[in-house]
Design a protein around this motif. Structure first.
Motif, PDB file in Angstrom:
ATOM      1  N   UNK B 251     -48.622  -5.364 -12.177  1.00 16.20           N
ATOM      2  CA  UNK B 251     -48.138  -4.312 -11.208  1.00 16.20           C
ATOM      3  C   UNK B 251     -47.192  -3.491 -11.843  1.00 16.20           C
ATOM      4  N   UNK B 252     -47.703  -2.222 -12.158  1.00 13.11           N
ATOM      5  CA  UNK B 252     -46.899  -1.493 -12.954  1.00 13.11           C
ATOM      6  C   UNK B 252     -46.069  -0.439 -12.213  1.00 13.11           C
ATOM      7  N   UNK B 253     -46.520   0.054 -11.031  1.00 13.19           N
ATOM      8  CA  UNK B 253     -45.565   1.057 -10.265  1.00 13.19           C
ATOM      9  C   UNK B 253     -44.801   0.170  -9.234  1.00 13.19           C
ATOM     10  N   UNK B 254     -43.503   0.703  -9.207  1.00 13.56           N
ATOM     11  CA  UNK B 254     -42.843  -0.116  -8.046  1.00 13.56           C
ATOM     12  C   UNK B 254     -43.000   0.723  -6.778  1.00 13.56           C
ATOM     13  N   UNK B 255     -43.640  -0.167  -5.812  1.00 11.71           N
ATOM     14  CA  UNK B 255     -43.878   0.435  -4.522  1.00 11.71           C
ATOM     15  C   UNK B 255     -43.667  -0.783  -3.098  1.00 11.71           C
ATOM     16  N   UNK B 256     -43.780  -0.030  -2.237  1.00 14.85           N
ATOM     17  CA  UNK B 256     -43.695  -0.836  -0.840  1.00 14.85           C
ATOM     18  C   UNK B 256     -45.009  -0.950  -0.461  1.00 14.85           C
ATOM     19  N   UNK B 257     -45.165  -2.236   0.242  1.00 10.62           N
ATOM     20  CA  UNK B 257     -46.306  -2.526   0.551  1.00 10.62           C
ATOM     21  C   UNK B 257     -47.462  -2.841  -0.622  1.00 10.62           C
ATOM     22  N   UNK B 258     -46.924  -3.469  -1.422  1.00 13.38           N
ATOM     23  CA  UNK B 258     -47.841  -3.726  -2.822  1.00 13.38           C
ATOM     24  C   UNK B 258     -49.179  -4.561  -2.443  1.00 13.38           C
ATOM     25  N   UNK B 259     -50.335  -3.964  -3.401  1.00  9.20           N
ATOM     26  CA  UNK B 259     -51.281  -4.809  -3.205  1.00  9.20           C
ATOM     27  C   UNK B 259     -51.348  -5.911  -3.995  1.00  9.20           C
ATOM     28  N   UNK B 260     -52.367  -6.925  -3.367  1.00  7.84           N
ATOM     29  CA  UNK B 260     -52.675  -7.909  -4.282  1.00  7.84           C
ATOM     30  C   UNK B 260     -53.798  -7.830  -5.214  1.00  7.84           C
ATOM     31  N   UNK B 261     -53.647  -7.756  -6.382  1.00 12.16           N
ATOM     32  CA  UNK B 261     -54.675  -7.549  -7.545  1.00 12.16           C
ATOM     33  C   UNK B 261     -55.683  -8.614  -7.929  1.00 12.16           C
TER      34      UNK B 261
END
Lengths: 334, 443
Positions: B251-261
């Protein structure tokens, strides 16, 4: 608290030398037995070590844990400069432990047994040898952190005549302990006679290699004689050990076998006292004149007190249980 | 590098030996309990058969453990010099637990018909309890490396050491729980698989069916417990080591509502992941129970603190994949147990278990890789780097080759021995078999 921790360290080393040593000795004695007597020796030896052998080797782990928790500098010094003999000793421990287990738990008995047996013999011989070698290196001033080449730093830190002599002496002690301990496992006069003879032979071996230790110490300028005999405790310990020898011979002739065991254990403790008391509390002497001391190079007080409590708590659980194990299995045969 | 490889390899093997050694005694004690309750001789035979397995693996677990206690110092002297006094507490207690285990195993193996039967049973059970305790304690020590506690690090000095606090660091509970559950799962599946194979071979069917049932039961507990404990572990990692979590998920970018890869090929240079299946917002939910929680990405951390992303990510994916497969198998088995009894004797079910027998261990090793490689480049997270901890002695690679050879041959011998134990089942352990001969038995 520090003295309690040192006490436990010393106790576990002693117990490892006596119990673990007798265990190694079992393999050594079997190796040096004539082919025709081997099966008999094997059974006697097996009876004397089987249910407790795992527990015997726990003492080494306890000692190591005490070292790295309480005396990290000592532990890291040993493991850095004595890397090679430690690895060799480890291999011995591994090979021996597994070969012993496989020898007795392999469901099919066939030619594989011979392989296990060979491994068992040679690792029984190698492990105590390196154990002695390592012990010798700690006091022979052969570890020199100021050295600047690989050979001086990592090879000649342990490889010298004195080390080899102490290694041989350790082998002798192990064999001696094993044959003494096995006396009680014999079932008839014939077997007893066989084992008494073995005990006497190993006793001679101990005396010869002991002499060798003093001789090599003399030629390598290690003041061993002075260490042992310059203070009353050293002289006393040596005296006791010698008296024990006479008492053991007497008790053996009278077939009083329990005291023989106790005396032999005591004797080995006395030898350890004589060898280590002089430079106590210094545990490692370096080639550059410095040393590591159990009192100075020690972990933070809080660690020591936690370690001390853990050890005391542990022994409350372990010692009665262990004692019961040894008792329940030692009265089976007679 | 060779030192790290040697340590990884030693631990990798030790985990397998010791997990079996931790869980097998419980299987054994359960079978023994069944025997004492039902007086069915088959259970007695089964207990004895399993106890031989325990003995063999205990001995190898013990020697590989002894090796490790030396290797710590042989390979990482600088680490041990500072860390020993801080995180040594669990090790000294582990020594105690292990000692008790060794004594109890002595009583159990040599104590048939010598002691009160319930005392004897208790010794077997104690082997399991103390084994489990040592496992938990050792994991607590490892957890400390992930979540150092119990000291103040001031100007390169380790001050105010408190070993008790260090032992109960934040990571120990989630890690220890997840590890114990995973051990049950892995061993349960492995043992069930072996017995499933033997049922299919139509040898000593009743004996192996009983064995299979018990092992599969343990496997079930593990398979269903693993995701639950894994969830606790993941939340704890997210809080303590956000960079590890980011690496697990690439997970490279900090984000809200991150996706499960799921899956995908991470590209460290470009900082992106290709061909991955992304389930929106699930990662945020998993780590915080909130779909819009902010999850920190790798780009927020200095580059030289990144663990090897690809290794951690793949290992994590492998663990998840096999975990899910084992849950599915578990559900099928449960369904069969309660609704479709006839499935239990079907070959396809047994075959599934046979194929699944290594799955638990694959997942276990993968999970271990995640936690260890995910901690890199640190040996003590945030305090000491692995490169600074290694021994000054040159030539460690030889020692690595050497130890590898030892471990590989050890494992081969164990497999060989266990096979021979199994071959001898008809003669030694199964009282209903025509070839059974009690005199063959020595202990």
């Amino acid at each position: 608290m520090i003295y309690i921790v040192i006490g436990f360290l010393w106790l576990s080393i002693c117990l490892y030398v006596i119990l673990g040593g007798a265990d190694f000795g079992a393999g050594i004695v079997e190796l040096f037995t004539k082919k025709k007597n081997r099966p008999k020796t094997k059974v006697i030896m097996y009876e004397s070590i089987a249910p407790v052998w795992e527990a015997n080797h726990m003492w080494l782990i306890i000692a190591i844990v005490i070292l790295f928790v309480g005396f990290p500098e000592v532990y890291t010094t040993l493991s850095t400069y004595l890397h090679i003999p430690l690895v060799l000793m480890l291999i011995g421990i591994i090979a021996r432990g597994t070969a012993f287990t496989f020898r007795h738990y392999d469901a099919v008995k066939d030619d594989w047994q011979k392989v296990y047996t060979q491994i068992f013999y040679f690792s029984s011989l190698l492990t105590p040898f390196f154990l002695g070698l390592i012990a010798a290196a700690t006091i022979s001033r052969s570890i020199n952190p100021n050295a600047d080449n690989f050979l001086d730093l990592y090879i000649f830190s342990w490889l010298n005549w004195f080390g080899i002599a102490v290694g041989l002496f350790t082998i002798a002690i192990c064999a001696y302990l094993a044959s003494i301990f096995a006396l009680r496992e014999t079932i008839d006069r014939l077997e007893l006679g066989l084992m008494i003879k073995k005990s006497q032979q190993t006793m001679i071996f101990v005396v010869i290699t002991g002499g060798l230790v003093f001789f090599t110490a003399y030629i390598s300028d290690i003041p061993l004689l002075m260490w042992v005999f310059s203070k009353p405790l050293g002289v006393m310990a040596t005296l006791f050990a010698t008296i024990c020898l006479a008492l053991i011979l007497r008790a053996m002739n009278n077939q009083k076998l329990l005291p023989v065991r106790a005396l032999a254990g005591f004797q080995v403790i006395m030898i350890l006292v004589a060898a280590t008391y002089q430079h106590n509390p210094n545990i490692i002497l370096f080639g550059n004149g410095e040393h590591l001391s159990l009192l100075e190079h020690v972990a933070a007080p809080k660690t020591i007190s936690a370690l001390g409590w853990a050890l005391m708590l542990g022994s409350v659980f372990i010692l009665p249980f262990l004692f019961y194990l040894m008792i329940s299995f030692s009265k089976q045969r007679r | 590098m060779a030192a790290r490889a040697q340590m990884a390899m030693s631990l990798g093997f030790h985990i397998v030996f010791s997990c079996v050694g931790m869980v097998m005694p419980f299987l054994m004690a359960f079978a023994h309990w069944k025997y004492l309750k039902t007086n069915n001789e088959i259970y007695k035979g089964l207990t004895k058969a399993w106890s031989k397995g325990v003995a063999i693996l205990f001995a190898t677990g013990a020697v590989s453990g002894t090796m490790l206690s030396f290797e710590l110092g042989l390979l990482w002297p600088t680490f041990m010099k500072h860390a020993g006094p801080i995180f040594g507490m669990p090790f000294s207690l582990e020594g105690t637990a292990f000692f008790i285990e060794a004594i109890a195993i002595g009583f159990f193996l040599y104590g048939w018909d010598r002691f009160n039967k319930w005392f004897h049973w208790f010794c077997g059970f104690l082997v399991g309890i103390s084994g489990l305790a040592s496992g938990i304690l050792v994991v607590a020590a490892n957890a400390w490396m992930n979540s150092p506690a119990g000291f103040d690090y001031v100007n390169g000095q380790y001050l105010n050491i408190d070993p008790i606090k260090a032992m109960f660091n934040e990571a120990w509970f989630p890690q220890a729980l997840h590890m114990s559950v995973a051990a049950f799962c892995a061993t349960g599946f492995a043992v069930a698989g072996v017995h499933a194979y033997l049922i299919m071979r139509k040898k000593n069917v009743e004996f192996h069916t009983k064995a299979f049932r018990i092992a599969a039961g343990f496997a079930l507990i593990g398979a269903f417990g693993a995701p639950l404990s894994g969830d606790i572990a993941a939340k704890s990692v997210a809080e303590r080591q956000p960079i590890k979590l980011a690496a697990m998920e690439a997970h490279f970018e900090t984000e809200k509502g991150a996706a499960f890869v799921i899956g995908g090929i991470p590209d460290e240079e470009k900082g992106e992941i290709k061909y991955a299946l992304k389930i929106p917002k699930v990662l945020s939910f998993l780590v915080s129970n909130d779909f819009n929680h902010e999850v920190k990405g790798l780009n927020d951390f200095p580059r030289d603190e990144w663990p090897p992303i690809a290794v951690v990510h793949y290992a994590f994916q492998i663990m998840i994949f096999f975990g899910v497969v084992m849950i599915i198998i578990g559900i099928i088995y449960l369904y069969a147990l309660f609704f479709k009894k006839e499935w239990l004797n079907k070959n396809w079910l047994l075959k599934t278990f046979l194929i699944a027998s290594p799955f638990g261990y694959i997942a276990l090793e993968a999970g271990w890789t995640v936690t260890e490689v995910g901690r890199q480049p640190w040996i003590i997270y945030g305090i000491m780097r692995t490169v600074d901890a290694v021994t000054p002695m040159p030539g460690i690679q030889y020692s690595f080759y050497f130890f590898t050879a030892i471990f590989v041959s050890l494992s081969l011998i164990i497999i060989f021995l266990l096979r021979r134990q199994i071959q001898m089942v008809p003669k030694l352990y199964d009282p209903t078999d025509a070839q059974f001969n009690d005199k063959n038995k020595k202990s």
